[in-house]
Motif scaffolding. Structure first.
Motif, PDB file in Angstrom:
ATOM      1  N   ARG A   1      -5.379   6.278   8.364  1.00 54.24           N
ATOM      2  CA  ARG A   1      -6.795   6.108   8.044  1.00 54.24           C
ATOM      3  C   ARG A   1      -7.327   7.319   7.277  1.00 54.24           C
ATOM      4  NH1 ARG A   1     -11.364   7.808   9.037  1.00 54.24           N
ATOM      5  NH2 ARG A   1     -10.712   9.183  10.703  1.00 54.24           N
ATOM      6  N   LYS A   2      -7.039   8.509   7.770  1.00 49.47           N
ATOM      7  CA  LYS A   2      -7.541   9.726   7.115  1.00 49.47           C
ATOM      8  C   LYS A   2      -6.939   9.918   5.724  1.00 49.47           C
ATOM      9  CE  LYS A   2      -8.670  12.417  11.215  1.00 49.47           C
ATOM     10  NZ  LYS A   2      -8.300  13.579  12.038  1.00 49.47           N
ATOM     11  N   GLU A   3      -5.683   9.550   5.559  1.00 51.35           N
ATOM     12  CA  GLU A   3      -4.980   9.778   4.297  1.00 51.35           C
ATOM     13  C   GLU A   3      -5.374   8.780   3.215  1.00 51.35           C
ATOM     14  OE1 GLU A   3      -2.623  12.127   2.063  1.00 51.35           O
ATOM     15  OE2 GLU A   3      -2.486  12.373   4.241  1.00 51.35           O
ATOM     16  N   PHE A   4      -5.622   7.513   3.610  1.00 52.39           N
ATOM     17  CA  PHE A   4      -5.789   6.453   2.616  1.00 52.39           C
ATOM     18  C   PHE A   4      -7.115   5.685   2.695  1.00 52.39           C
ATOM     19  CE2 PHE A   4      -1.234   7.043   2.969  1.00 52.39           C
ATOM     20  CZ  PHE A   4      -0.856   7.083   1.643  1.00 52.39           C
ATOM     21  N   LEU A   5      -7.804   5.758   3.815  1.00 53.20           N
ATOM     22  CA  LEU A   5      -8.983   4.918   4.005  1.00 53.20           C
ATOM     23  C   LEU A   5     -10.210   5.795   4.247  1.00 53.20           C
ATOM     24  CD1 LEU A   5      -7.171   2.340   6.334  1.00 53.20           C
ATOM     25  CD2 LEU A   5      -7.552   2.126   3.873  1.00 53.20           C
ATOM     26  N   ASP A   6     -11.188   5.266   4.939  1.00 54.21           N
ATOM     27  CA  ASP A   6     -12.368   6.037   5.316  1.00 54.21           C
ATOM     28  C   ASP A   6     -12.793   5.590   6.706  1.00 54.21           C
ATOM     29  OD1 ASP A   6     -13.869   3.639   5.056  1.00 54.21           O
ATOM     30  OD2 ASP A   6     -14.322   4.076   2.971  1.00 54.21           O
ATOM     31  N   ASP A   7     -13.893   6.151   7.184  1.00 54.26           N
ATOM     32  CA  ASP A   7     -14.333   5.854   8.545  1.00 54.26           C
ATOM     33  C   ASP A   7     -14.771   4.409   8.749  1.00 54.26           C
ATOM     34  OD1 ASP A   7     -13.809   8.424   9.351  1.00 54.26           O
ATOM     35  OD2 ASP A   7     -15.874   9.116   9.096  1.00 54.26           O
ATOM     36  N   ASP A   8     -14.968   3.677   7.664  1.00 55.22           N
ATOM     37  CA  ASP A   8     -15.386   2.287   7.770  1.00 55.22           C
ATOM     38  C   ASP A   8     -14.218   1.306   7.775  1.00 55.22           C
ATOM     39  OD1 ASP A   8     -18.088   2.904   7.927  1.00 55.22           O
ATOM     40  OD2 ASP A   8     -18.320   2.912   5.750  1.00 55.22           O
ATOM     41  N   HIS A   9     -12.990   1.805   7.676  1.00 59.14           N
ATOM     42  CA  HIS A   9     -11.810   0.948   7.646  1.00 59.14           C
ATOM     43  C   HIS A   9     -10.835   1.354   8.741  1.00 59.14           C
ATOM     44  CE1 HIS A   9     -13.571   0.347   3.697  1.00 59.14           C
ATOM     45  NE2 HIS A   9     -12.941  -0.811   3.674  1.00 59.14           N
ATOM     46  N   THR A  10     -10.319   0.355   9.446  1.00 58.78           N
ATOM     47  CA  THR A  10      -9.361   0.580  10.521  1.00 58.78           C
ATOM     48  C   THR A  10      -8.012   0.001  10.111  1.00 58.78           C
ATOM     49  OG1 THR A  10     -11.128   0.383  12.166  1.00 58.78           O
ATOM     50  CG2 THR A  10      -8.857   0.137  12.954  1.00 58.78           C
ATOM     51  N   PRO A  11      -6.971   0.842   9.982  1.00 59.10           N
ATOM     52  CA  PRO A  11      -5.665   0.301   9.606  1.00 59.10           C
ATOM     53  C   PRO A  11      -5.104  -0.594  10.708  1.00 59.10           C
ATOM     54  CG  PRO A  11      -5.492   2.643  10.116  1.00 59.10           C
ATOM     55  CD  PRO A  11      -6.948   2.284  10.197  1.00 59.10           C
ATOM     56  N   LEU A  12      -4.462  -1.686  10.274  1.00 59.91           N
ATOM     57  CA  LEU A  12      -3.851  -2.640  11.206  1.00 59.91           C
ATOM     58  C   LEU A  12      -2.334  -2.572  11.185  1.00 59.91           C
ATOM     59  CD1 LEU A  12      -5.987  -5.760  10.267  1.00 59.91           C
ATOM     60  CD2 LEU A  12      -6.303  -4.269  12.241  1.00 59.91           C
ATOM     61  N   MET A  13      -1.775  -2.433   9.983  1.00 57.05           N
ATOM     62  CA  MET A  13      -0.324  -2.419   9.830  1.00 57.05           C
ATOM     63  C   MET A  13       0.019  -2.010   8.408  1.00 57.05           C
ATOM     64  SD  MET A  13       0.544  -6.538   9.571  1.00 57.05           S
ATOM     65  CE  MET A  13      -0.371  -6.904  11.059  1.00 57.05           C
ATOM     66  N   VAL A  14       1.290  -1.703   8.231  1.00 55.08           N
ATOM     67  CA  VAL A  14       1.867  -1.457   6.916  1.00 55.08           C
ATOM     68  C   VAL A  14       2.871  -2.569   6.674  1.00 55.08           C
ATOM     69  CG1 VAL A  14       3.378   0.099   5.610  1.00 55.08           C
ATOM     70  CG2 VAL A  14       1.504   1.028   6.981  1.00 55.08           C
ATOM     71  N   VAL A  15       2.866  -3.147   5.469  1.00 49.35           N
ATOM     72  CA  VAL A  15       3.775  -4.247   5.152  1.00 49.35           C
ATOM     73  C   VAL A  15       4.589  -3.882   3.920  1.00 49.35           C
ATOM     74  CG1 VAL A  15       3.992  -6.713   4.623  1.00 49.35           C
ATOM     75  CG2 VAL A  15       2.099  -5.905   6.064  1.00 49.35           C
ATOM     76  N   ASN A  16       5.908  -3.790   4.093  1.00 52.22           N
ATOM     77  CA  ASN A  16       6.815  -3.640   2.955  1.00 52.22           C
ATOM     78  C   ASN A  16       7.009  -5.022   2.340  1.00 52.22           C
ATOM     79  OD1 ASN A  16       7.184  -0.905   3.562  1.00 52.22           O
ATOM     80  ND2 ASN A  16       8.858  -1.365   4.955  1.00 52.22           N
ATOM     81  N   ILE A  17       7.058  -5.077   0.999  1.00 50.30           N
ATOM     82  CA  ILE A  17       7.111  -6.368   0.302  1.00 50.30           C
ATOM     83  C   ILE A  17       8.152  -6.299  -0.806  1.00 50.30           C
ATOM     84  CG2 ILE A  17       5.788  -8.057  -1.048  1.00 50.30           C
ATOM     85  CD1 ILE A  17       3.232  -6.789   0.212  1.00 50.30           C
ATOM     86  N   GLY A  18       8.958  -7.354  -0.923  1.00 51.23           N
ATOM     87  CA  GLY A  18       9.924  -7.440  -2.020  1.00 51.23           C
ATOM     88  C   GLY A  18      10.932  -8.540  -1.786  1.00 51.23           C
ATOM     89  N   ARG A  19      11.952  -8.549  -2.623  1.00 51.59           N
ATOM     90  CA  ARG A  19      13.072  -9.473  -2.425  1.00 51.59           C
ATOM     91  C   ARG A  19      14.019  -8.864  -1.400  1.00 51.59           C
ATOM     92  NH1 ARG A  19      11.759 -13.983  -4.976  1.00 51.59           N
ATOM     93  NH2 ARG A  19      10.876 -13.649  -7.032  1.00 51.59           N
ATOM     94  N   PRO A  20      14.501  -9.658  -0.456  1.00 50.43           N
ATOM     95  CA  PRO A  20      15.376  -9.091   0.575  1.00 50.43           C
ATOM     96  C   PRO A  20      16.664  -8.526  -0.020  1.00 50.43           C
ATOM     97  CG  PRO A  20      15.313 -11.490   0.727  1.00 50.43           C
ATOM     98  CD  PRO A  20      14.297 -11.100  -0.291  1.00 50.43           C
TER      99      PRO A  20
END
Length: 196
Positions: A156-175
């Motif tokens: 949250r501190k690195e990428f967002l602000d106090d109004d956003h709550t991180p839920l998850m990180v999703v890696n995306i691509g072809r397996p």
């Protein structure tokens, strides 16, 4: 009774869906991400509040900053994924309600005037949208690697602000090679559903 959705689509979206742990180096384009969003934005949320926000992590510098906040076992696969998305809940989603829920414009203040109420509703509905997003990634013919092994406050501190709550990180691509762990067991209908 059978499902209306054909078996191939059922397999693609659900039966063959797994968390991917490796990816090829084939890029995931902005057009692909837009197509995913343009599909999943129609998934229902309470009062159409649509609180999910997506932060795409593309640059090597941003990727390195993110990796530092992940659990050790998640770092290498995130460092190598073609695209990484941080999914978060916008706790100020109510500002969009006059547009998103026009038949009750007072909902912005009457229902969601208090921050704790917004935070609870945003967390629930953004998590629902995160599930739609993962299914949308599958619908695009890509694989998703959703992860919650991370320092949420650090992200949250690195990428967002106090109004956003991180839920998850999703890696995306072809397996990539050996992308899948063996299929884990699932609960059966009788173990989950109760009729009263």
């Amino acid at each position: 009774m059978s499902l209306v959705l054909d078996a191939a689509a059922q397999d693609l979206l659900f039966r063959e869906a797994r968390t991917a742990n490796t990816f090829t180096d084939e890029p995931v384009t902005d057009e692909q991400v837009r197509a995913i969003y343009d599909l999943v934005k129609y998934g229902p949320t309470s009062m159409n509040q649509s609180p999910l926000r997506v932060t795409l992590v593309r640059s090597p510098e941003a990727r390195e900053r993110l990796v530092q906040h992940l659990a050790e076992g998640n770092r290498s696969k995130t460092a190598a994924a073609p695209l990484v998305a941080i999914l978060s809940a916008d706790n100020e989603f109510h500002e969009e309600l006059p547009h998103l829920f026009p038949h009750f414009p007072q909902a912005k203040d009457a229902v969601f005037g208090a921050r704790p109420v917004r935070e609870g509703s945003a967390a629930l509905n953004a998590a629902l949208q995160a599930a739609y997003f993962i299914i949308g990634v599958r619908a695009a013919g890509l694989a998703a690697g959703p992860m919650t092994g991370l320092d949420f406050e650090g992200v949250r501190k690195e990428f967002l602000d106090d109004d956003h709550t991180p839920l998850m990180v999703v890696n995306i691509g072809r397996p990539g090679p050996d992308a899948w762990f063996p299929r884990s067991p699932r609960l059966e209908f009788e173990q989950v559903v109760t009729t009263v």
